[in-house]
Design a protein around this motif. Structure first.
Motif, PDB file in Angstrom:
ATOM      1  N   THR A   1       1.116  -0.839   0.085  1.00 40.67           N
ATOM      2  CA  THR A   1      -0.324  -0.229  -0.129  1.00 40.67           C
ATOM      3  C   THR A   1       0.809   0.728  -0.411  1.00 40.67           C
ATOM      4  OG1 THR A   1      -0.688  -0.208   1.959  1.00 40.67           O
ATOM      5  CG2 THR A   1      -1.960  -0.750   1.254  1.00 40.67           C
ATOM      6  N   SER A   2       2.193   0.964   0.585  1.00 40.79           N
ATOM      7  CA  SER A   2       2.266   2.468   0.577  1.00 40.79           C
ATOM      8  C   SER A   2       4.180   2.502   0.133  1.00 40.79           C
ATOM      9  CB  SER A   2       3.095   2.466   2.114  1.00 40.79           C
ATOM     10  OG  SER A   2       2.246   2.286   3.109  1.00 40.79           O
ATOM     11  N   GLY A   3       4.842   1.140  -0.392  1.00 39.41           N
ATOM     12  CA  GLY A   3       5.851   0.516  -1.167  1.00 39.41           C
ATOM     13  C   GLY A   3       6.684   1.430  -0.491  1.00 39.41           C
ATOM     14  N   GLN A   4       7.514   0.900  -0.561  1.00 39.33           N
ATOM     15  CA  GLN A   4       9.722   0.923  -0.270  1.00 39.33           C
ATOM     16  C   GLN A   4      10.077   2.027   0.039  1.00 39.33           C
ATOM     17  OE1 GLN A   4      12.245  -2.004  -0.813  1.00 39.33           O
ATOM     18  NE2 GLN A   4      10.751  -3.104  -2.121  1.00 39.33           N
ATOM     19  N   CYS A   5       9.909   2.688   1.218  1.00 41.12           N
ATOM     20  CA  CYS A   5       9.932   3.940   1.852  1.00 41.12           C
ATOM     21  C   CYS A   5      11.724   3.809   2.592  1.00 41.12           C
ATOM     22  CB  CYS A   5       9.231   4.434   2.123  1.00 41.12           C
ATOM     23  SG  CYS A   5       8.857   4.203   3.926  1.00 41.12           S
ATOM     24  N   CYS A   6      11.268   4.620   3.513  1.00 33.89           N
ATOM     25  CA  CYS A   6      12.512   4.362   4.084  1.00 33.89           C
ATOM     26  C   CYS A   6      12.456   3.572   5.225  1.00 33.89           C
ATOM     27  CB  CYS A   6      12.604   5.711   5.748  1.00 33.89           C
ATOM     28  SG  CYS A   6      13.755   5.630   6.641  1.00 33.89           S
ATOM     29  N   TRP A   7      13.451   2.362   5.565  1.00 32.96           N
ATOM     30  CA  TRP A   7      13.170   0.787   6.122  1.00 32.96           C
ATOM     31  C   TRP A   7      13.283   1.505   7.463  1.00 32.96           C
ATOM     32  CZ3 TRP A   7      11.155  -2.651   4.134  1.00 32.96           C
ATOM     33  CH2 TRP A   7      11.359  -3.169   2.717  1.00 32.96           C
ATOM     34  N   ARG A   8      13.593   2.613   7.775  1.00 34.91           N
ATOM     35  CA  ARG A   8      13.452   2.672   8.871  1.00 34.91           C
ATOM     36  C   ARG A   8      12.114   2.547  10.032  1.00 34.91           C
ATOM     37  NH1 ARG A   8      14.097   6.832  12.560  1.00 34.91           N
ATOM     38  NH2 ARG A   8      14.421   8.544  10.815  1.00 34.91           N
ATOM     39  N   ALA A   9      11.356   3.036   9.307  1.00 33.21           N
ATOM     40  CA  ALA A   9       9.926   3.733   9.111  1.00 33.21           C
ATOM     41  C   ALA A   9       9.126   3.045   9.211  1.00 33.21           C
ATOM     42  CB  ALA A   9      10.132   5.050   8.760  1.00 33.21           C
ATOM     43  N   VAL A  10       9.874   1.757   8.791  1.00 30.85           N
ATOM     44  CA  VAL A  10       8.433   1.259   7.990  1.00 30.85           C
ATOM     45  C   VAL A  10       8.119   0.125   9.097  1.00 30.85           C
ATOM     46  CG1 VAL A  10       8.472  -1.241   7.117  1.00 30.85           C
ATOM     47  CG2 VAL A  10       9.181   0.231   5.906  1.00 30.85           C
ATOM     48  N   PRO A  11       8.760  -0.191  10.076  1.00 29.54           N
ATOM     49  CA  PRO A  11       8.531  -1.125  11.673  1.00 29.54           C
ATOM     50  C   PRO A  11       7.244  -0.494  12.607  1.00 29.54           C
ATOM     51  CG  PRO A  11      10.470  -1.254  11.820  1.00 29.54           C
ATOM     52  CD  PRO A  11      10.564  -0.116  10.244  1.00 29.54           C
ATOM     53  N   LYS A  12       7.932   0.386  12.603  1.00 29.03           N
ATOM     54  CA  LYS A  12       6.645   2.069  12.692  1.00 29.03           C
ATOM     55  C   LYS A  12       5.367   2.268  12.577  1.00 29.03           C
ATOM     56  CE  LYS A  12       8.118   4.920  16.295  1.00 29.03           C
ATOM     57  NZ  LYS A  12       8.879   6.015  16.503  1.00 29.03           N
ATOM     58  N   LEU A  13       5.430   2.738  10.953  1.00 30.93           N
ATOM     59  CA  LEU A  13       4.363   2.350  10.381  1.00 30.93           C
ATOM     60  C   LEU A  13       3.122   1.477  10.781  1.00 30.93           C
ATOM     61  CD1 LEU A  13       6.226   5.381   7.870  1.00 30.93           C
ATOM     62  CD2 LEU A  13       4.418   5.870   9.552  1.00 30.93           C
ATOM     63  N   ALA A  14       4.100   0.052   9.727  1.00 34.63           N
ATOM     64  CA  ALA A  14       2.919  -1.203   9.558  1.00 34.63           C
ATOM     65  C   ALA A  14       3.083  -1.890  11.352  1.00 34.63           C
ATOM     66  CB  ALA A  14       3.949  -2.019   9.013  1.00 34.63           C
ATOM     67  N   GLY A  15       3.894  -1.098  12.171  1.00 36.20           N
ATOM     68  CA  GLY A  15       2.755  -1.680  12.930  1.00 36.20           C
ATOM     69  C   GLY A  15       3.693  -2.598  13.916  1.00 36.20           C
ATOM     70  N   LEU A  16       4.787  -3.063  13.360  1.00 33.67           N
ATOM     71  CA  LEU A  16       5.758  -4.205  13.617  1.00 33.67           C
ATOM     72  C   LEU A  16       7.114  -3.746  15.147  1.00 33.67           C
ATOM     73  CD1 LEU A  16       6.312  -5.645  10.465  1.00 33.67           C
ATOM     74  CD2 LEU A  16       5.401  -6.550  12.089  1.00 33.67           C
ATOM     75  N   ARG A  17       7.255  -5.064  16.164  1.00 35.83           N
ATOM     76  CA  ARG A  17       8.354  -4.555  16.420  1.00 35.83           C
ATOM     77  C   ARG A  17       9.949  -5.492  16.550  1.00 35.83           C
ATOM     78  NH1 ARG A  17       6.400  -7.152  21.925  1.00 35.83           N
ATOM     79  NH2 ARG A  17       8.096  -6.392  22.616  1.00 35.83           N
ATOM     80  N   ARG A  18       9.915  -4.695  15.216  1.00 36.89           N
ATOM     81  CA  ARG A  18      11.238  -5.168  14.110  1.00 36.89           C
ATOM     82  C   ARG A  18      12.109  -3.673  14.263  1.00 36.89           C
ATOM     83  NH1 ARG A  18      11.843 -11.131  13.328  1.00 36.89           N
ATOM     84  NH2 ARG A  18       9.653 -12.244  14.317  1.00 36.89           N
ATOM     85  N   CYS A  19      13.573  -4.553  14.034  1.00 36.47           N
ATOM     86  CA  CYS A  19      14.770  -3.768  13.206  1.00 36.47           C
ATOM     87  C   CYS A  19      14.018  -3.511  11.995  1.00 36.47           C
ATOM     88  CB  CYS A  19      15.663  -4.288  13.343  1.00 36.47           C
ATOM     89  SG  CYS A  19      17.331  -2.840  12.998  1.00 36.47           S
ATOM     90  N   GLY A  20      14.113  -2.413  11.446  1.00 40.41           N
ATOM     91  CA  GLY A  20      13.672  -2.303  10.101  1.00 40.41           C
ATOM     92  C   GLY A  20      15.370  -2.605   9.291  1.00 40.41           C
TER      93      GLY A  20
END
Length: 278
Positions: free
Chosen positions: A31-50
């Motif tokens: 839905t959002s495409g690959q952007c900044c991986w650092r932000a992905v966990p937070k935006l995707a609701g994941l408790r993972r490292c980018g």
DNA sequence: AAGAGCCCCAACCGCCTGGGC
DNA sequence: TGCCCAGGCGGTTGGGGCTCT
């Protein structure tokens, strides 16, 4: 000054990914495409490292990934490329659409290495194992060889040709349907690689098209629309550019429904994978 | 049937490089 | 100009599954 760290390490989950996490990541990327991986966990609701998210996506969740073992043709190509490039798995993977560096690295370590040793070929130097110690000591590693070969492209190891020629599997294997290069005898293939400077430069260069036909990509059956999208490209560059655009803008920006079907294919795959896990 | 050992691969770790600040 | 971070890469590891005894 500076940027925030990739992840705060605290509260970051490790270990195998769950189906729920996979779905979250897939949904977010699609839905959002690959952007900044650092932000992905937070935006995707994941408790993972980018970093972990990127790895999971590139190595397992990407819709254009091939599944299953490498074909004979792919395996032979890996061997040839390894003889020239050494353990530069990402470079090797770049020549094999739908395959990841991790996958090739694993396949090399678990299958190809053993096959070569069985045939009496040193998987590191690509030279016969029964060579005298002195020769082995003085022989350079593929990585070193590749750097040498940058200065002299004619220095292909003769043993590599033998490797191909002595392959029992190759003599009985069917050539890759979509790649005319593999229609020839292995020896001829290798000779053509040595003689064809253009082809060699393809193999060694940075921006060349891969030898494996992209039409052989093993996308989910219900992702025909995706195949239709990509099969219209006249060159690998076109296809790659299009995929990169997808990455940059997000698939929804293109108004394509095909990725929803790809996603369904992924979810099917995940379900199978999860059943396998249980 | 059960335990031991082996195999495979997903995921992690640490280093390197390019680029932003 | 130098510091710091994100992304990329290759090496390594751990655990689940498989095979053997």
């Amino acid at each position: 000054m500076g940027r925030q760290p990739c992840c705060d390490k605290l509260g970051v989950k490790k270990g195998p990914w769950t189906a729920e996490e996979d779905n979250k990541l897939i949904n977010f990327i699609l839905t959002s495409g690959q952007c900044c991986w650092r932000a992905v966990p937070k935006l995707a609701g994941l408790r993972r490292c980018g970093k972990s998210c990127r790895l999971r996506w590139t190595n397992y969740l990407r819709p254009d990934l091939k599944r299953g073992l490498l074909t004979e043709s792919e395996e032979q190509l890996v061997i040839d490329l390894h003889a020239r490039l050494g353990n530069r798995w990402s470079k090797i993977a770049a020549r094999l659409p739908g395959r990841t560096d991790n996958e090739i690295k694993n396949h090399w370590n678990t299958h190809i290495k053993k096959k070569l040793i069985k045939k009496g070929i040193d998987p590191v130097t690509h030279e016969p194992l029964q060579k005298e110690p002195q020769d082995i000591e003085t022989s350079s590693s593929p990585g070193e060889r590749s750097s040498e070969s940058e200065n002299n492209n004619h220095s292909l190891p003769v043993e590599s040709a033998n490797t191909i020629g002595s392959s029992e599997e190759n003599s009985s294997s069917s050539p890759t349907e979509n790649c005319s290069v593999f229609n020839d005898e292995p020896e001829k293939l290798f000779e053509s690689l040595c003689e064809d400077e253009k082809l060699l430069s393809y193999l060694l260069g940075e921006d060349e098209p891969p030898l494996v036909d992209t039409t052989s990509w093993d996308l989910p059956n219900n992702a025909n629309n995706f195949n239709n999208c990509t099969s219209s490209f006249t060159s690998w560059d076109d296809c790659a550019t299009w995929l990169l655009d997808c990455q940059d803008f997000g698939v929804n920006d293109f108004g394509l429904d095909c990725f929803n079907q790809v996603e369904m294919g992924i979810l099917d795959t995940l379900e199978v994978g999860n059943k396998k896990q249980k």
